[in-house]
Design a protein around this motif. Structure first.
Motif, PDB file in Angstrom:
ATOM      1  N   VAL A  91      53.842  21.747  17.314  1.00 31.60           N
ATOM      2  CA  VAL A  91      52.541  21.266  16.831  1.00 31.60           C
ATOM      3  C   VAL A  91      52.732  20.396  15.591  1.00 31.60           C
ATOM      4  CG1 VAL A  91      51.202  23.161  17.803  1.00 31.60           C
ATOM      5  CG2 VAL A  91      52.204  23.411  15.523  1.00 31.60           C
ATOM      6  N   PRO A  92      51.840  19.431  15.369  1.00 30.92           N
ATOM      7  CA  PRO A  92      52.009  18.513  14.244  1.00 30.92           C
ATOM      8  C   PRO A  92      51.811  19.159  12.879  1.00 30.92           C
ATOM      9  CG  PRO A  92      49.957  18.073  15.412  1.00 30.92           C
ATOM     10  CD  PRO A  92      50.716  19.050  16.244  1.00 30.92           C
ATOM     11  N   PHE A  93      51.133  20.295  12.832  1.00 27.95           N
ATOM     12  CA  PHE A  93      50.964  21.058  11.598  1.00 27.95           C
ATOM     13  C   PHE A  93      50.565  22.476  11.974  1.00 27.95           C
ATOM     14  CE2 PHE A  93      46.893  19.123  12.608  1.00 27.95           C
ATOM     15  CZ  PHE A  93      45.984  20.163  12.436  1.00 27.95           C
ATOM     16  N   LEU A  94      50.665  23.388  11.027  1.00 24.28           N
ATOM     17  CA  LEU A  94      50.247  24.769  11.255  1.00 24.28           C
ATOM     18  C   LEU A  94      48.805  24.915  10.802  1.00 24.28           C
ATOM     19  CD1 LEU A  94      53.447  26.686  10.111  1.00 24.28           C
ATOM     20  CD2 LEU A  94      52.645  26.306  12.459  1.00 24.28           C
ATOM     21  N   LEU A  95      47.959  25.354  11.713  1.00 23.87           N
ATOM     22  CA  LEU A  95      46.514  25.328  11.483  1.00 23.87           C
ATOM     23  C   LEU A  95      46.094  26.262  10.349  1.00 23.87           C
ATOM     24  CD1 LEU A  95      43.789  24.242  12.279  1.00 23.87           C
ATOM     25  CD2 LEU A  95      43.769  25.826  14.230  1.00 23.87           C
ATOM     26  N   GLU A  96      46.603  27.477  10.357  1.00 26.09           N
ATOM     27  CA  GLU A  96      46.225  28.409   9.286  1.00 26.09           C
ATOM     28  C   GLU A  96      46.607  27.850   7.918  1.00 26.09           C
ATOM     29  OE1 GLU A  96      47.389  32.823   7.525  1.00 26.09           O
ATOM     30  OE2 GLU A  96      48.181  32.220   9.485  1.00 26.09           O
ATOM     31  N   SER A  97      47.816  27.341   7.813  1.00 26.87           N
ATOM     32  CA  SER A  97      48.269  26.783   6.535  1.00 26.87           C
ATOM     33  C   SER A  97      47.402  25.612   6.101  1.00 26.87           C
ATOM     34  CB  SER A  97      49.728  26.348   6.634  1.00 26.87           C
ATOM     35  OG  SER A  97      50.585  27.460   6.800  1.00 26.87           O
ATOM     36  N   ARG A  98      47.033  24.754   7.041  1.00 20.93           N
ATOM     37  CA  ARG A  98      46.209  23.597   6.699  1.00 20.93           C
ATOM     38  C   ARG A  98      44.816  24.030   6.242  1.00 20.93           C
ATOM     39  NH1 ARG A  98      46.974  18.372   8.222  1.00 20.93           N
ATOM     40  NH2 ARG A  98      49.154  18.999   7.900  1.00 20.93           N
ATOM     41  N   SER A 115      57.483  17.261  24.024  1.00 16.41           N
ATOM     42  CA  SER A 115      58.152  18.164  24.964  1.00 16.41           C
ATOM     43  C   SER A 115      58.006  17.726  26.414  1.00 16.41           C
ATOM     44  CB  SER A 115      57.566  19.572  24.816  1.00 16.41           C
ATOM     45  OG  SER A 115      56.228  19.611  25.289  1.00 16.41           O
ATOM     46  N   GLY A 116      56.991  16.912  26.686  1.00 18.10           N
ATOM     47  CA  GLY A 116      56.715  16.527  28.066  1.00 18.10           C
ATOM     48  C   GLY A 116      55.934  17.573  28.830  1.00 18.10           C
ATOM     49  N   GLU A 117      55.687  18.725  28.232  1.00 19.67           N
ATOM     50  CA  GLU A 117      54.937  19.782  28.894  1.00 19.67           C
ATOM     51  C   GLU A 117      53.444  19.455  28.872  1.00 19.67           C
ATOM     52  OE1 GLU A 117      55.750  23.684  27.372  1.00 19.67           O
ATOM     53  OE2 GLU A 117      57.832  23.182  26.944  1.00 19.67           O
ATOM     54  N   ALA A 150      54.864  33.125  17.501  1.00 23.79           N
ATOM     55  CA  ALA A 150      55.033  34.064  18.611  1.00 23.79           C
ATOM     56  C   ALA A 150      55.040  33.352  19.959  1.00 23.79           C
ATOM     57  CB  ALA A 150      53.941  35.123  18.583  1.00 23.79           C
ATOM     58  N   VAL A 151      54.257  32.254  20.070  1.00 25.43           N
ATOM     59  CA  VAL A 151      54.234  31.510  21.331  1.00 25.43           C
ATOM     60  C   VAL A 151      55.249  30.358  21.314  1.00 25.43           C
ATOM     61  CG1 VAL A 151      51.848  32.127  21.795  1.00 25.43           C
ATOM     62  CG2 VAL A 151      52.324  29.969  20.607  1.00 25.43           C
ATOM     63  N   GLU A 152      56.050  30.311  20.261  1.00 26.56           N
ATOM     64  CA  GLU A 152      57.153  29.351  20.123  1.00 26.56           C
ATOM     65  C   GLU A 152      56.678  27.900  20.186  1.00 26.56           C
ATOM     66  OE1 GLU A 152      59.989  30.539  23.101  1.00 26.56           O
ATOM     67  OE2 GLU A 152      60.689  32.237  21.898  1.00 26.56           O
ATOM     68  N   LYS A 153      55.540  27.658  19.517  1.00 26.03           N
ATOM     69  CA  LYS A 153      55.033  26.292  19.424  1.00 26.03           C
ATOM     70  C   LYS A 153      55.007  25.806  17.977  1.00 26.03           C
ATOM     71  CE  LYS A 153      53.620  25.821  23.841  1.00 26.03           C
ATOM     72  NZ  LYS A 153      53.984  27.134  24.388  1.00 26.03           N
ATOM     73  N   ASP A 154      55.480  26.623  17.048  1.00 25.55           N
ATOM     74  CA  ASP A 154      55.381  26.258  15.629  1.00 25.55           C
ATOM     75  C   ASP A 154      56.225  25.033  15.280  1.00 25.55           C
ATOM     76  OD1 ASP A 154      57.407  28.187  16.255  1.00 25.55           O
ATOM     77  OD2 ASP A 154      57.793  28.478  14.124  1.00 25.55           O
TER      78      ASP A 154
END
Length: 235
Positions: free
Chosen positions: A173-180, A18-20, A166-170
């Motif tokens: 991010v390279p993976f979803l932490l809870e799922s991992r 994203s460059g952010e 909710a923070v529109e980063k899903d």
């Protein structure tokens, strides 16, 4: 002589493609730092690559007095600009390792061999491993001396898939932490989005989000106190 806790922060500075800018989340350092020092611990800062780190600009809420206290502390900010590398440290020397969050951790925590070694040596020596929010990214590939995943069969929490959406980063991010975490065999407990949740499972302590940072650190202190009566809090 005071016992030591290691705070590990991200050194990653860009949010995916994203460059952010990103980095460590300020209150997830400032609040635990206050708890640990009030309890009488010396604190050391580490990051995966060592050297300079930066807070996520979006986390610099100076209406939080502990954030301002950290950001205005020249010694602490110098330490965060000259962090140790994991390879320079001995995980058995710390009563606890605490992985602070911030989205940067999702890139530089999971696959870092030096961090995995620190985690294994700390936990296998009978000390405490802890993390808050995205900090548990350090745990997803961490293994114990017997080759099993550290989080397998343990009760944990972390920044949830719902919170990431909710923070529109899903999608960034390279993976979803809870799922991992669930894939690694952990039992994940969650509060409603952005509510406080802390889990203690054996000598593993995890917190869900920034609101959980102080309580996570306090749980670490309580666990160390219960396992080592030599630790004496300041009056």
């Amino acid at each position: 002589m005071a016992d030591h806790i290691l705070i590990v922060v991200s050194g990653h500075q860009t949010l995916g493609d994203s460059g952010e800018p990103t980095g460590w989340f300020c209150s997830e350092v400032s609040h635990p730092l206050e708890v640990f020092r009030e309890a009488g611990f010396n604190v050391t800062f580490c990051s995966p690559q060592g050297g300079a780190t930066q807070p996520d600009p979006g986390s610099l809420d100076r209406s939080d007095p502990l954030n301002s206290k950290l950001l205005d502390n020249k010694a602490d900010m110098e330490s965060l600009a000259t962090t140790f590398k994991p390879e320079e440290l001995d995980g058995t020397a710390y009563k606890a390792i605490f992985f602070a969050g911030g989205h940067g951790t999702m890139w530089d925590f999971p696959d870092h061999a030096g961090l995995r070694k620190l985690i294994q040596s700390c936990y296998d020596s009978g000390n405490v491993v802890s993390a808050v929010c995205h900090g548990p990214a350090a745990l997803v590939n961490a293994k114990l001396g017997d080759g099993s995943y550290l989080v397998a069969g343990k009760d944990v929490t972390c920044f949830t898939d719902s919170e990431e959406a909710a923070v529109e980063k899903d999608d960034i991010v390279p993976f979803l932490l809870e799922s991992r975490m669930r894939e690694r065999g952990a039992t994940v407990h969650t509060a409603p989005d952005f509510g406080v949740c802390v889990q203690v499972s054996e000598r593993l302590v995890t917190g869900q989000n920034p609101a959980s940072a102080q309580a996570t650190a306090q749980a670490v202190v309580d666990l160390v106190f219960n396992s080592d009566k030599r630790v004496v809090a300041h009056a």
